[in-house]
Motif scaffolding. Structure first.
Motif, PDB file in Angstrom:
ATOM      1  N   MET A 270       0.839  -1.300   0.167  1.00 52.26           N
ATOM      2  CA  MET A 270       0.070   0.087  -0.004  1.00 52.26           C
ATOM      3  C   MET A 270       0.984   1.068  -0.034  1.00 52.26           C
ATOM      4  N   VAL A 271       0.232   2.318  -0.704  1.00 48.31           N
ATOM      5  CA  VAL A 271       1.260   3.521  -0.579  1.00 48.31           C
ATOM      6  C   VAL A 271       0.028   4.687  -0.182  1.00 48.31           C
ATOM      7  N   ALA A 272       0.583   5.638   0.619  1.00 44.29           N
ATOM      8  CA  ALA A 272      -0.066   6.787   1.233  1.00 44.29           C
ATOM      9  C   ALA A 272       0.580   7.900   1.004  1.00 44.29           C
ATOM     10  N   GLY A 273       0.078   9.167   0.899  1.00 40.75           N
ATOM     11  CA  GLY A 273       0.812  10.645   0.846  1.00 40.75           C
ATOM     12  C   GLY A 273       0.145  11.378   2.176  1.00 40.75           C
ATOM     13  N   PHE A 274       0.551  12.558   1.673  1.00 46.80           N
ATOM     14  CA  PHE A 274       0.308  13.966   2.456  1.00 46.80           C
ATOM     15  C   PHE A 274       0.216  14.964   1.476  1.00 46.80           C
ATOM     16  N   ASP A 275      -1.026  15.828   1.520  1.00 50.00           N
ATOM     17  CA  ASP A 275      -1.078  17.090   1.161  1.00 50.00           C
ATOM     18  C   ASP A 275      -2.473  17.100   0.384  1.00 50.00           C
ATOM     19  N   ASN A 276      -2.745  16.219  -0.319  1.00 44.00           N
ATOM     20  CA  ASN A 276      -3.760  16.102  -1.316  1.00 44.00           C
ATOM     21  C   ASN A 276      -3.819  17.375  -2.298  1.00 44.00           C
ATOM     22  N   ILE A 277      -2.552  17.448  -2.713  1.00 38.67           N
ATOM     23  CA  ILE A 277      -2.319  18.145  -4.102  1.00 38.67           C
ATOM     24  C   ILE A 277      -2.859  17.608  -5.251  1.00 38.67           C
TER      25      ILE A 277
END
Length: 333
Positions: A270-277
């Motif tokens: 699984m891959v998750a990010g941050f910021d919602n750009i």
């Protein structure tokens, strides 16, 4: 007319400042250093006078400055738009400078502030202590998003600890246990320090020992630097089953690294990010992320700055905003 009701000479004797400086501060406060205004206003109060009407400046000819450290990073776009909207609503002019402040260019920036008749500054960067001290002596200052952990500077940011816990609790609830963290430099960035802290705390609370091999630092946070760093992680025996990245740009790099190394997302990792750009919905799969209220942060930073300009005696304030977990294909079957 001296609206403070205290003779200029008496204020001069109290502060050690010249009569001409005091006259200018009471008639044209936007032309006087913020620190000097505070000294004069405090002296007036201690002498039993009334603060002048000039404490509240007209905003129609006021200039404020936004200093953006990385102009080509889309994270800052909505913050700047929020600052611009607040400036427009209050009838003042916004100037934007692309600069990463340091001891090597702080004098150039403070000279620009003086020469351009800047009334206050919004900055999106954590500063070295001596650089911060020089800047806040020259002008009212608000930090936005990134900030120094000090008590005498106003800032608007998000709850980085709770946002990190929120994401990690969600990943843990999917059954994944070997969660890697791809982070920026915690010594340089407050957000990176807090997200690292949240990562440690959440895993420890879940009874999972933190694997130091699962923490990868990408100092500049760039896509091109993050791809090989994450690929190197995926070549080791310490293979994660989930990767949490401190930005969507690094999450996109994680998707690329997984593809290069032959892993499927989210089936294998699984891959998750941050910021919602915007990039978070431009990838395949699109990226689970944390939404930051970037426009609100910019708008509030500008509003807070204007209130500080209006009242130089105003105490620093700190606003910590909530975030939202956005679940998408990179973690959701």
């Amino acid at each position: 007319m001296n609206k403070s009701n205290i003779p200029y000479m008496k204020i001069s004797e109290k502060t050690g400042l010249s009569v001409s400086t005091i006259s200018r501060a009471l008639k044209q406060p936007h032309l006087v250093k913020h620190a000097t205004l505070k000294i004069i206003y405090r002296a007036i109060e201690e002498l039993g006078g009334t603060l002048p009407d000039a404490v509240v400046p007209m905003t129609h000819d006021m200039r404020i400055l936004a200093i953006v450290p990385v102009f080509n990073n889309p994270f800052y776009t909505d913050i700047v738009l929020g600052i611009q909207d607040a400036a427009n609503q209050n009838g003042c002019q916004l100037l934007i400078v692309n600069e990463t402040l340091s001891k090597f260019n702080i004098h150039q920036i403070t000279n620009f502030i003086s020469q351009s008749n800047i009334s206050g500054v919004v900055i999106m960067q954590k500063l070295e202590t001596d650089v911060l001290d020089q800047l806040k002596l020259r002008t009212p200052l608000v930090q936005c998003s990134e900030f120094n952990e000090v008590n005498d500077v106003s800032y608007i940011t998000i709850d980085n600890l709770e946002a990190t816990r929120k994401m990690l609790r969600y990943i843990l609830n999917t059954g994944r246990r070997q969660i890697a963290l791809i982070n920026s430099d915690p010594a340089r960035y407050t957000y990176a320090k807090l997200r690292l802290q949240g990562y440690h705390e959440t895993l420890e609370q879940a009874g999972i020992a933190v694997n130091p091999h699962h923490i990868v630092t990408v100092p500049d946070g760039n896509f091109s630097t993050a791809v090989p760093a994450i690929s190197a992680l995926l070549k080791t025996t310490n293979l994660p089953d989930a990767i949490f990245c401190a930005s969507d740009i690094m999450a996109a790099a994680a998707l690329r690294a997984c593809a290069l190394e032959g892993f499927q997302v989210p089936q294998d990792i699984m891959v998750a990010g941050f910021d919602n750009i915007d990039i978070s919905v431009m990838t395949t799969p699109n990226i689970t992320t944390i939404n930051q209220p970037r426009h609100d942060m910019g708008f509030m930073a500008c509003t807070q700055l204007l209130s500080m300009i209006a009242d130089p005696m105003k105490l620093p304030q700190r606003f910590i905003l909530d975030t939202e977990l956005i679940i998408r294909e990179s973690t959701d079957f």
